[in-house]
Design a protein around this motif. Sequence first.
Motif, short mmCIF file in Angstrom:
data_model
loop_
_atom_site.label_atom_id
_atom_site.label_comp_id
_atom_site.label_asym_id
_atom_site.label_seq_id
_atom_site.Cartn_x
_atom_site.Cartn_y
_atom_site.Cartn_z
N ARG A 53 0.66 -1.41 0.36
CA ARG A 53 0.21 -0.37 0.15
C ARG A 53 0.93 1.24 0.35
NH1 ARG A 53 -5.67 0.17 3.64
NH2 ARG A 53 -5.96 -2.41 2.72
N THR A 344 -4.66 9.66 -5.23
CA THR A 344 -5.88 9.04 -5.12
C THR A 344 -5.72 7.90 -3.96
OG1 THR A 344 -7.50 9.84 -6.84
CG2 THR A 344 -8.27 8.55 -5.78
N LEU A 345 -5.36 7.13 -4.42
CA LEU A 345 -5.15 5.80 -3.67
C LEU A 345 -4.05 6.32 -1.74
CD1 LEU A 345 -3.86 3.38 -5.80
CD2 LEU A 345 -5.81 2.93 -4.62
N LEU A 347 -3.61 8.81 -1.32
CA LEU A 347 -5.01 9.72 0.22
C LEU A 347 -5.82 8.88 0.62
CD1 LEU A 347 -5.38 13.32 -2.32
CD2 LEU A 347 -4.20 12.48 -0.06
N TRP A 348 -6.52 8.14 -0.12
CA TRP A 348 -7.46 7.26 0.57
C TRP A 348 -6.70 6.12 1.63
CZ3 TRP A 348 -12.71 6.76 0.94
CH2 TRP A 348 -12.72 4.79 1.37
N TRP A 349 -5.24 5.80 1.37
CA TRP A 349 -5.04 4.73 1.99
C TRP A 349 -4.23 5.15 3.67
CZ3 TRP A 349 -2.61 1.42 -1.87
CH2 TRP A 349 -3.49 0.49 -2.81
N ARG A 351 -5.25 8.23 5.25
CA ARG A 351 -6.20 8.55 5.77
C ARG A 351 -6.31 8.21 7.21
NH1 ARG A 351 -8.78 4.64 3.82
NH2 ARG A 351 -10.72 3.44 4.90
#
Length: 357
Positions: A53, A344-345, A347-349, A351
């Motif tokens: 990740r 995007t990934l 920022l998402w992972w 958070r």
Amino acid sequence: MSLSWPWALLAALVVPLLLTARWWLNRRRKRTAVTVSSIALIRAALPGRTAWRRRIPVYLFLIGLLALATGVARPQASVAVPSNDTTILLAIDVSGSMCNTDIAPNRLAVAVDAARGFVESQEGDTRIGLVAFSGIAGLLVPPTTDKKPLLAAIDNLKTARGTAIGQAILTSIDAIAEINPEVAGTGVELNGVTPDGTPVDYHADTIVVLTDGSNTTGVDPVTAAEQAAARRLRVYTIGFGTMNPQQMVCTADQVSGDSAFMGGGFGGGGFGGGGRGGNREIDEEALTQVADLTGGRYFKAEDAEQLTGVLADLPREFGLTKRNVEVSFWFLLLGTLLVTAGVTLSLWWNRGPAIKR
């Protein structure tokens, strides 16, 4: 693939610069690390992240930047695209053996019908020229988009002595040179007679030779093919007729004053391939060598249906020409998608945990 602006690839240097900056920041972070009493408390406070990740967003982002840098350099790909302005020189054998009746009513009549169908089926701005050859070769109709003179000349084909396949190829080359300034005439000496095995970017202009015999006079067909190859012109050859020749019969309007069948239509022994003596078989070895040498193909047609089919399928063979097409859009699109996905990934992972109220 080629690049219109190769210097723009310098933009790709941002990738190693970012990697260097990331390495330096990680090293600095380790030096300024704070010692805490309980590592377990820190781990519990941080969101869970596995190694993949952490890496996948970085890889997507960097690959996206490389794609964007390539797109800025304006890459061009050499692709085969339909050509509507092709010039086709149709060279038809009118030697005496075309009166052979092994293909009813005779070879010449069937060849005329097939040639008419070929001309009538062409669309767009395709130019067609007509060369007839027996003991000599002559340009009957220069390349044109007007089908009327072509059809009239085809209907008026007449047999004569001899078979000059090589001369027909040279005559076709000169006819193409008259309208294509990139093609030199046969009187011009060129360096490098034949391709050296490397890919050749052939002109869209093409020569089609239809014959039922072997060369009996004039320049050798392979020698003429070398001249075509040096000018990047493809030659497609068609061997027409069976290996079981029958009686020679031509009508009065199919013979000329130089033909062995003067005085009207009748049967009798003849000279295959336009030569004196017995019937000469198709020189498939020479026709194949001519085609291979010039990037074309050799076809065999033993009846009317096969000949019509060969001529109908030919545009698929030479109706394409290689052109450089800019593909910057696809690199820019790919790069944008990859960079967006990476950010995007990330920022998402990364958070923070949701705050419970």
